[in-house]
Write an enzyme that holds these catalytic residues in place. Structure first.
Site, PDB file in Angstrom:
ATOM      1  N   LYS A 144      51.426 -29.728 123.170  1.00 53.89           N
ATOM      2  CA  LYS A 144      52.166 -28.588 123.716  1.00 53.89           C
ATOM      3  C   LYS A 144      53.596 -29.044 124.019  1.00 53.89           C
ATOM      4  O   LYS A 144      53.984 -29.235 125.171  1.00 53.89           O
ATOM      5  CB  LYS A 144      51.468 -28.031 124.956  1.00 53.89           C
ATOM      6  CG  LYS A 144      51.909 -26.603 125.279  1.00 53.89           C
ATOM      7  CD  LYS A 144      50.934 -25.935 126.221  1.00 53.89           C
ATOM      8  CE  LYS A 144      51.426 -24.608 126.745  1.00 53.89           C
ATOM      9  NZ  LYS A 144      51.606 -23.580 125.717  1.00 53.89           N
ATOM     10  N   GLU A 176      47.106 -19.974 113.718  1.00 54.85           N
ATOM     11  CA  GLU A 176      47.145 -19.372 115.062  1.00 54.85           C
ATOM     12  C   GLU A 176      48.353 -18.456 115.162  1.00 54.85           C
ATOM     13  O   GLU A 176      49.173 -18.384 114.250  1.00 54.85           O
ATOM     14  CB  GLU A 176      47.197 -20.465 116.141  1.00 54.85           C
ATOM     15  CG  GLU A 176      48.447 -21.318 116.078  1.00 54.85           C
ATOM     16  CD  GLU A 176      48.533 -22.399 117.160  1.00 54.85           C
ATOM     17  OE1 GLU A 176      47.845 -22.296 118.182  1.00 54.85           O
ATOM     18  OE2 GLU A 176      49.328 -23.339 116.959  1.00 54.85           O
ATOM     19  N   LEU A 200      47.231 -25.349 118.656  1.00 53.88           N
ATOM     20  CA  LEU A 200      47.112 -25.708 120.068  1.00 53.88           C
ATOM     21  C   LEU A 200      45.749 -25.218 120.550  1.00 53.88           C
ATOM     22  O   LEU A 200      45.399 -24.054 120.330  1.00 53.88           O
ATOM     23  CB  LEU A 200      48.217 -25.039 120.884  1.00 53.88           C
ATOM     24  CG  LEU A 200      48.193 -25.459 122.351  1.00 53.88           C
ATOM     25  CD1 LEU A 200      48.787 -26.848 122.514  1.00 53.88           C
ATOM     26  CD2 LEU A 200      48.927 -24.465 123.228  1.00 53.88           C
TER      27      LEU A 200
HETATM   28  N1  PMP Z   1      48.867 -21.455 120.504  1.00 57.94           N
HETATM   29  C1  PMP Z   1      50.176 -21.569 120.781  1.00 57.94           C
HETATM   30  C2  PMP Z   1      51.103 -22.050 119.726  1.00 57.94           C
HETATM   31  C3  PMP Z   1      50.661 -21.238 122.062  1.00 57.94           C
HETATM   32  O1  PMP Z   1      51.967 -21.364 122.352  1.00 57.94           O
HETATM   33  C4  PMP Z   1      49.756 -20.748 123.039  1.00 57.94           C
HETATM   34  C5  PMP Z   1      50.223 -20.320 124.392  1.00 57.94           C
HETATM   35  N2  PMP Z   1      50.907 -21.301 125.062  1.00 57.94           N
HETATM   36  C6  PMP Z   1      48.404 -20.650 122.704  1.00 57.94           C
HETATM   37  C7  PMP Z   1      47.993 -21.016 121.425  1.00 57.94           C
HETATM   38  C8  PMP Z   1      47.390 -20.159 123.700  1.00 57.94           C
HETATM   39  O2  PMP Z   1      47.134 -21.146 124.673  1.00 57.94           O
HETATM   40  P1  PMP Z   1      46.659 -20.779 126.134  1.00 57.94           P
HETATM   41  O3  PMP Z   1      45.429 -19.966 126.020  1.00 57.94           O
HETATM   42  O4  PMP Z   1      46.413 -22.105 126.763  1.00 57.94           O
HETATM   43  O5  PMP Z   1      47.782 -20.035 126.784  1.00 57.94           O
END
Ligand code: PMP
Length: 281
Positions: A144, A176, A200
């Site tokens: 991240k 994603e 992610l």
């Molecule tokens: N993929 C990416 C690229 C993201 O930026 C996010 C959100 N930060 C997510 C997936 C979703 O992650 P989360 O459920 O932890 O917010």
């Protein structure tokens, strides 16, 4: 309005960052967004786990324990009186003379601040539109990191097309969203991309997989194609800020019958129970 800079609670207008901070010059840092519901941090432990994993993958030092960070974030949320919102936290490799390689000596720069942010209830009820976008990002999307230009360009494409999200694909394979994970439903079975280097591993994704396991809803953590996506009965995205968000149109084509599907709605309710379970603790 208070924030935390390097462990100290202070007024936002008193905070300053060096122009040679590596976060600013190289995007050399990591971040997390944690939801606040009922004035309390939601799934904070999972977010901090991922934060420490991201730090490890970049050899970035976080000079606090998860317990210390939690205590600081709780204090910040209370100081700002946040009811429903988010905490944004970011760690960079700190300030040093501009050279690409790691500096011999630098102190991690750590910032945390809060924003009020309502739950997207109306959008979750009606569903939102998405565009497809070729995934041009690097091959460590599991980290991240602050380097988000690929995500920024994808989201910009969505906005320019009047859409809420861009669904990214590497060739035929759906990876994603620009800031979310993607799930499809076909014949009451779910599928989402496995947690590899190409996505992610979203916390909302993890919470949702857990809900499915507990409820006996079949999920395959397997890559699927753009054709699978366009032919799905239901599509939804998950993220900390968007929760479980139905996608009802992709590139102008209707998903299923063009309304949020039964499986998506069931999972929205289950997720809502997780949110509200918190207030009962
Ligand atoms: N993929 C990416 C690229 C993201 O930026 C996010 C959100 N930060 C997510 C997936 C979703 O992650 P989360 O459920 O932890 O917010």
């Amino acid at each position: 309005e208070k924030l935390i800079l390097n462990g100290r609670l202070m007024d936002r207008e008193n905070a300053s960052i060096d122009i040679e901070d590596r976060g600013y010059q190289f995007g050399d840092g990591i971040y997390e967004v944690v939801r606040v519901y009922h004035g309390r941090l939601f799934t904070n432990e999972l977010h901090l786990n991922r934060l420490f994993l991201s730090a490890e993958k970049l050899s970035l030092r976080i000079p606090y324990t998860a317990q210390e960070l939690t205590a600081q974030l709780e204090k910040l949320v209370e100081a700002n009186g946040v009811g429903t919102g988010i905490v944004y936290l970011q760690f960079t490799r700190g300030a040093a003379k501009r050279k690409h390689h790691f500096p011999e000596k630098s102190e991690t720069t750590y910032v945390a601040y809060t924003s009020e942010l309502d739950r997207p209830l109306e959008k979750m009820k009606k569903g939102v539109k998405a565009v497809l976008s070729e995934d041009i990002r690097w091959l460590r999307c599991d980290i991240k990191s602050l380097n988000l230009l690929g995500n920024v360009l994808a989201k910009q494409k969505a906005v320019e097309n009047g859409c809420y999200e861009a669904i990214q694909h590497r060739g035929e394979t759906v990876t994603e969203g620009s800031s979310s994970n993607v799930f499809i439903v076909k014949n009451d079975e779910l599928a989402t991309h496995p947690a590899t280097n190409l996505i992610l591993n979203g916390i909302t994704r993890q919470v949702l997989l857990d809900i499915c396991r507990k409820q006996g809803i079949p999920v395959r953590e397997e890559a699927f194609t753009v054709d699978d996506l366009l032919g799905a009965d239901e599509v939804f995205i998950t993220s900390t800020t968007s929760e479980v968000m139905p996608i009802v149109q992709i590139d102008g084509k209707m998903v299923g019958d063009g309304a949020p599907g039964a499986v998506t709605r069931k999972l929205q309710h289950a997720f809502e129970r997780e949110i509200n379970g918190l207030s009962a603790q």
